[in-house]
Design a protein around this motif. Structure first.
Motif, mmCIF file in Angstrom:
data_model
loop_
_atom_site.group_PDB
_atom_site.id
_atom_site.type_symbol
_atom_site.label_atom_id
_atom_site.label_comp_id
_atom_site.label_asym_id
_atom_site.label_seq_id
_atom_site.Cartn_x
_atom_site.Cartn_y
_atom_site.Cartn_z
ATOM 1 N N PRO A 64 0.804 -1.222 0.000
ATOM 2 C CA PRO A 64 0.000 0.000 0.000
ATOM 3 C C PRO A 64 0.841 1.279 0.000
ATOM 4 N N LEU A 65 0.498 2.202 -0.871
ATOM 5 C CA LEU A 65 1.146 3.502 -0.909
ATOM 6 C C LEU A 65 0.655 4.349 0.265
ATOM 7 N N TYR A 66 -0.611 4.172 0.627
ATOM 8 C CA TYR A 66 -1.202 4.863 1.771
ATOM 9 C C TYR A 66 -1.760 3.825 2.722
ATOM 10 N N GLN A 67 -1.862 4.194 3.988
ATOM 11 C CA GLN A 67 -2.391 3.295 5.012
ATOM 12 C C GLN A 67 -3.391 4.053 5.867
ATOM 13 N N PRO A 68 -4.295 3.333 6.525
ATOM 14 C CA PRO A 68 -5.241 4.015 7.408
ATOM 15 C C PRO A 68 -4.501 4.746 8.524
ATOM 16 N N ILE A 69 -5.050 5.861 8.964
ATOM 17 C CA ILE A 69 -4.482 6.587 10.102
ATOM 18 C C ILE A 69 -4.740 5.748 11.342
ATOM 19 N N THR A 70 -3.681 5.402 12.048
ATOM 20 C CA THR A 70 -3.812 4.580 13.252
ATOM 21 C C THR A 70 -3.261 5.332 14.449
ATOM 22 N N GLY A 71 -3.616 4.873 15.624
ATOM 23 C CA GLY A 71 -3.102 5.451 16.856
ATOM 24 C C GLY A 71 -4.057 6.464 17.460
ATOM 25 N N TRP A 72 -3.766 6.792 18.706
ATOM 26 C CA TRP A 72 -4.620 7.712 19.447
ATOM 27 C C TRP A 72 -3.844 8.889 20.020
ATOM 28 N N GLU A 73 -2.689 9.160 19.454
ATOM 29 C CA GLU A 73 -1.952 10.360 19.832
ATOM 30 C C GLU A 73 -2.739 11.567 19.328
ATOM 31 N N PRO A 74 -2.576 12.735 19.949
ATOM 32 C CA PRO A 74 -3.356 13.907 19.522
ATOM 33 C C PRO A 74 -3.284 14.184 18.019
ATOM 34 N N LYS A 75 -2.115 14.005 17.422
ATOM 35 C CA LYS A 75 -1.973 14.261 15.981
ATOM 36 C C LYS A 75 -2.889 13.343 15.158
ATOM 37 N N GLN A 76 -2.891 12.058 15.495
ATOM 38 C CA GLN A 76 -3.729 11.111 14.756
ATOM 39 C C GLN A 76 -5.217 11.388 14.979
ATOM 40 N N VAL A 77 -5.586 11.696 16.215
ATOM 41 C CA VAL A 77 -6.988 11.981 16.523
ATOM 42 C C VAL A 77 -7.458 13.208 15.748
ATOM 43 N N LEU A 78 -6.640 14.247 15.708
ATOM 44 C CA LEU A 78 -7.004 15.454 14.957
ATOM 45 C C LEU A 78 -7.135 15.170 13.462
ATOM 46 N N ARG A 79 -6.227 14.362 12.924
ATOM 47 C CA ARG A 79 -6.305 14.036 11.499
ATOM 48 C C ARG A 79 -7.573 13.235 11.194
ATOM 49 N N LYS A 80 -7.895 12.254 12.057
ATOM 50 C CA LYS A 80 -9.121 11.473 11.872
ATOM 51 C C LYS A 80 -10.349 12.378 11.940
ATOM 52 N N ALA A 81 -10.353 13.293 12.915
ATOM 53 C CA ALA A 81 -11.488 14.213 13.071
ATOM 54 C C ALA A 81 -11.615 15.131 11.857
#
Length: 102
Positions: A64-81
């Motif tokens: 995969p060139l891209y992967q799902p956003i994983t993790g619960w660090e603030p950066k990942q949570v903000l990106r998911k939101a």
């Protein structure tokens, strides 16, 4: 980030294209597939793993060139939101292990 650019920006796509073509990676069309497979070429499917699992060219490998956003660090949570705000509930980010997978 790709060269200081968002991975989906036109500049990042240009950088990735140039890196791939410099490494002699060539895009192929559907009509090229059978001849390439017959000559022993490895077909690399760069779609996300779940899309690959849904269907792919027989004998191809998935990197995969891209992967799902994983993790619960603030950066990942903000990106998911941020993705969810625009109705995209499966946000992705560049696969940092893409080169190694190749």
């Amino acid at each position: 980030m790709v060269g200081g650019n968002r991975p989906t920006s036109p500049k990042a796509w240009q950088i990735m294209y140039e890196a791939l073509t410099a490494s002699e990676v060539a895009p192929v069309t559907a009509s090229d597939i059978e001849a390439l497979k017959s000559s022993g070429a490895i077909i690399v499917d760069v779609r996300p793993a779940n899309d690959f699992a849904s269907g792919h060219i027989e004998g191809s490998v998935n990197v995969p060139l891209y992967q799902p956003i994983t993790g619960w660090e603030p950066k990942q949570v903000l990106r998911k939101a941020a993705y969810a705000f625009f109705g995209v509930f499966n946000g992705t980010e560049a696969n940092e292990n893409f080169a190694e997978g190749m």
